[in-house]
Design an enzyme around this catalytic site. Sequence first.
Site, PDB file in Angstrom:
ATOM      1  N   SER A 159       0.856  -1.184   0.000  1.00 49.80           N
ATOM      2  CA  SER A 159       0.000   0.000   0.000  1.00 49.80           C
ATOM      3  C   SER A 159       0.889   1.231   0.000  1.00 49.80           C
ATOM      4  O   SER A 159       2.030   1.185   0.475  1.00 49.80           O
ATOM      5  CB  SER A 159      -0.936   0.019   1.209  1.00 49.80           C
ATOM      6  OG  SER A 159      -1.903   1.041   1.051  1.00 49.80           O
ATOM      7  N   SER A 160       0.344   2.316  -0.545  1.00 52.61           N
ATOM      8  CA  SER A 160       1.134   3.552  -0.602  1.00 52.61           C
ATOM      9  C   SER A 160       0.188   4.733  -0.593  1.00 52.61           C
ATOM     10  O   SER A 160      -1.010   4.584  -0.831  1.00 52.61           O
ATOM     11  CB  SER A 160       1.974   3.578  -1.880  1.00 52.61           C
ATOM     12  OG  SER A 160       1.120   3.556  -2.994  1.00 52.61           O
TER      13      SER A 160
END
Length: 330
Positions: free
Chosen positions: A53-54
């Site tokens: 995730s970012s």
Amino acid sequence: MEQVPRHLFVPAVYEQDGTGQWSEITGATPGYLEHVYADRALTTQVKEGEPTSSSSEPGLMLTMLDALGVQPGQRVLEIGTGTGYNAALLSHVLGDSNVTTVDVDPELTTDAARRLREAGYRPTVHTGDGAVGLSTRPLFDRIIATCQMQSIPPAWLRQATNGAVMVVPIGWGLARLTVEDGQGVGQFLPQSAYFMARRTPRVRPRFDELATEQATSTNLPAQEILTRLEFPLALALPGYRTCTWGGDAGGATAVGIWTPDGATATVSWDGSVRQIGPRKLWDTVEELSEQFDDAPRREDFGLTITPERQRSWWKNEETGWDLPAVHFTE
Ligand SMILES: C[S@@+](CC[C@H](N)C(=O)[O-])C[C@H]1O[C@@H](n2cnc3c(N)ncnc32)[C@H](O)[C@@H]1O
């Protein structure tokens, strides 16, 4: 963006060094604020050594929100809650009750919902596979995905109002579609976009089996996969992945490419090609190379989505590729 502080949503980010090691940057790390307020994507979750995730690059988030064109009173569905930052931006403009965001990872939705509350926002945060959308009423006027999709889930068409706009990363670009009479039609934006893929079971390339295959030869440089043809390749071979092998001198010597159906090919810089599986991937690369003299522009490509068929196209709907009818379970 001036009014919604990004740092509240990214208390810890991860950076990878040249050896592949991840290190954590937190509020206690010197330079943290400069880091999180730079126009860059921040990795915010790493599982088994892979980023999962970012928080996307703010400039790209603005491009997508601009393309989405939300108006007061509209209802928005976001797929890919991640940190919750984009949901906060949407809630700030539209109000909590008009924003629904979904992520497949319960750890992320729990943290995001808490941080959203702390920042003063209470959109609906849902845990599940965003590909099935959310069959709530009223329907959504806008749908924005922040993970890479291989095609548009049919559920999104059913959950969208007539006139709804969708902004969705497909392949290595951003498609902007308008829904009319149950169909979605639109084109790609000029910007490139390298989003994390929608999480699905991982497919492994079949390099071991390939090693014993008879090689053929090609005059087309292997690096075309990674450069000029990268964008159309993602439409012709949805979900494809690549890797490169390096020689002793450090430069790349071969490229591997594989697709979710198990097809795998390798191409070396000396022109030898090995292919295995239900379709010949390098043959597709060669066909695309003949079709495009130059690097094609993203904005010359489009998408047409009906409940029965999904097709991406170049310049007109005659020249194109069917997108996979992905097995979305509802
Ligand atoms: C680039 S991040 C999203 C960034 C987020 N919008 C933000 O503002 O922080 C992509 C997200 O998509 C999520 N994702 C991947 N597959 C998904 C799926 N099938 N359904 C919903 N979310 C998914 C990942 O867990 C990840 O958090």
